[in-house]
Design a protein around this motif. Structure first.
Motif, PDB file in Angstrom:
ATOM      1  N   ALA A 180       3.764  -9.923   1.999  1.00  0.00           N
ATOM      2  CA  ALA A 180       3.234  -8.954   1.281  1.00  0.00           C
ATOM      3  C   ALA A 180       4.094  -8.066   0.619  1.00  0.00           C
ATOM      4  O   ALA A 180       5.141  -8.015   1.127  1.00  0.00           O
ATOM      5  N   ILE A 181       4.033  -7.301  -0.248  1.00  0.00           N
ATOM      6  CA  ILE A 181       4.975  -6.136  -0.919  1.00  0.00           C
ATOM      7  C   ILE A 181       4.032  -5.394  -1.402  1.00  0.00           C
ATOM      8  O   ILE A 181       2.955  -5.582  -2.004  1.00  0.00           O
ATOM      9  N   ILE A 182       4.481  -3.986  -1.108  1.00  0.00           N
ATOM     10  CA  ILE A 182       3.504  -2.819  -1.436  1.00  0.00           C
ATOM     11  C   ILE A 182       4.766  -1.932  -2.268  1.00  0.00           C
ATOM     12  O   ILE A 182       5.566  -1.350  -1.631  1.00  0.00           O
ATOM     13  N   VAL A 183       4.057  -1.728  -3.562  1.00  0.00           N
ATOM     14  CA  VAL A 183       4.877  -0.824  -4.582  1.00  0.00           C
ATOM     15  C   VAL A 183       4.228   0.538  -4.943  1.00  0.00           C
ATOM     16  O   VAL A 183       2.797   0.423  -4.801  1.00  0.00           O
ATOM     17  N   PRO A 184       4.862   1.412  -5.345  1.00  0.00           N
ATOM     18  CA  PRO A 184       4.295   2.716  -5.709  1.00  0.00           C
ATOM     19  C   PRO A 184       3.778   2.715  -7.391  1.00  0.00           C
ATOM     20  O   PRO A 184       4.707   2.556  -8.149  1.00  0.00           O
ATOM     21  N   GLY A 185       2.426   2.416  -7.440  1.00  0.00           N
ATOM     22  CA  GLY A 185       1.904   2.234  -8.799  1.00  0.00           C
ATOM     23  C   GLY A 185       1.685   3.715  -9.488  1.00  0.00           C
ATOM     24  O   GLY A 185       1.761   4.713  -8.571  1.00  0.00           O
TER      25      GLY A 185
ATOM     26  N   PRO B 276       8.398   6.313  -8.813  1.00  0.00           N
ATOM     27  CA  PRO B 276       9.445   6.544  -7.621  1.00  0.00           C
ATOM     28  C   PRO B 276       8.622   6.602  -6.273  1.00  0.00           C
ATOM     29  O   PRO B 276       7.741   6.964  -6.276  1.00  0.00           O
ATOM     30  N   GLY B 277       9.380   5.763  -5.509  1.00  0.00           N
ATOM     31  CA  GLY B 277       8.788   5.936  -3.946  1.00  0.00           C
ATOM     32  C   GLY B 277       9.410   4.741  -3.339  1.00  0.00           C
ATOM     33  O   GLY B 277      10.566   4.170  -3.549  1.00  0.00           O
TER      34      GLY B 277
ATOM     35  N   LEU C  56      12.492  -0.047   0.930  1.00  0.00           N
ATOM     36  CA  LEU C  56      13.534   0.284  -0.038  1.00  0.00           C
ATOM     37  C   LEU C  56      13.164   1.409  -0.950  1.00  0.00           C
ATOM     38  O   LEU C  56      11.984   1.287  -1.526  1.00  0.00           O
ATOM     39  N   PRO C  57      13.932   2.619  -1.010  1.00  0.00           N
ATOM     40  CA  PRO C  57      13.491   3.500  -1.875  1.00  0.00           C
ATOM     41  C   PRO C  57      13.821   3.160  -3.303  1.00  0.00           C
ATOM     42  O   PRO C  57      15.028   2.892  -3.568  1.00  0.00           O
ATOM     43  N   ILE C  58      13.109   3.573  -4.344  1.00  0.00           N
ATOM     44  CA  ILE C  58      13.410   3.296  -5.853  1.00  0.00           C
ATOM     45  C   ILE C  58      13.056   4.352  -6.543  1.00  0.00           C
ATOM     46  O   ILE C  58      12.396   5.249  -6.207  1.00  0.00           O
ATOM     47  N   ARG C  59      13.714   4.591  -7.869  1.00  0.00           N
ATOM     48  CA  ARG C  59      13.402   5.687  -8.614  1.00  0.00           C
ATOM     49  C   ARG C  59      12.249   5.464  -9.793  1.00  0.00           C
ATOM     50  O   ARG C  59      11.936   6.147 -10.696  1.00  0.00           O
ATOM     51  N   GLY C  60      11.820   4.322  -9.770  1.00  0.00           N
ATOM     52  CA  GLY C  60      10.974   3.789 -10.790  1.00  0.00           C
ATOM     53  C   GLY C  60      11.155   2.318 -11.172  1.00  0.00           C
ATOM     54  O   GLY C  60      12.175   1.751 -10.600  1.00  0.00           O
ATOM     55  N   GLY C  61      10.423   1.814 -11.991  1.00  0.00           N
ATOM     56  CA  GLY C  61      10.841   0.521 -12.764  1.00  0.00           C
ATOM     57  C   GLY C  61       9.592  -0.207 -13.256  1.00  0.00           C
ATOM     58  O   GLY C  61       8.544   0.497 -13.683  1.00  0.00           O
ATOM     59  N   PHE C  62       9.637  -1.382 -13.024  1.00  0.00           N
ATOM     60  CA  PHE C  62       8.495  -2.367 -13.483  1.00  0.00           C
ATOM     61  C   PHE C  62       8.383  -3.358 -12.418  1.00  0.00           C
ATOM     62  O   PHE C  62       9.249  -3.889 -11.719  1.00  0.00           O
TER      63      PHE C  62
ATOM     64  N   ASP D 208      14.834   1.064 -11.124  1.00  0.00           N
ATOM     65  CA  ASP D 208      15.689   2.093 -11.335  1.00  0.00           C
ATOM     66  C   ASP D 208      16.205   2.602  -9.972  1.00  0.00           C
ATOM     67  O   ASP D 208      15.529   3.203  -9.137  1.00  0.00           O
ATOM     68  N   GLU D 209      17.373   2.141  -9.550  1.00  0.00           N
ATOM     69  CA  GLU D 209      17.870   2.279  -8.251  1.00  0.00           C
ATOM     70  C   GLU D 209      17.933   3.764  -7.925  1.00  0.00           C
ATOM     71  O   GLU D 209      18.304   4.748  -8.634  1.00  0.00           O
TER      72      GLU D 209
END
Length: 83
Positions: A24-29, A49-50, A63-69, A82-83
């Motif tokens: 599973a993967i959980i991303v900040p939408g 970001p999240g 893994l913290p990220i600054r946003g992206g797709f 966006d790292e």
């Protein structure tokens, strides 16, 4: 034993941040966190970001990220971060 079935690649402009299979993967939408499981319907959306949480074999990688797709297609998840 539950075998991972979903390929996950998390890529920034500079490097590959993660490339492995996952349960599973959980991303900040944009409207809250989005959980992706194997055989998820096709999806392309922006992410905020999240923290991205990857679950595999009972362990979690964050893994913290600054946003992206994120793109989900044919049981493969690709995050352009966006790292």
């Amino acid at each position: 034993i539950n075998e991972p079935e979903m390929k996950v690649d998390i890529i920034s402009a500079e490097r590959i941040l993660y490339s492995d299979e996952a349960d599973a993967i959980i991303v900040p939408g944009s409207e809250g966190y989005l959980g992706i499981l194997p055989h998820h319907a096709p999806l392309i959306t922006a992410i905020n970001p999240g923290d991205i949480t990857i679950r595999k074999d009972g362990a979690e990688t964050v893994l913290p990220i600054r946003g992206g797709f994120i793109e989900v297609i044919d049981n493969k998840v690709t995050v352009l971060a966006d790292e």
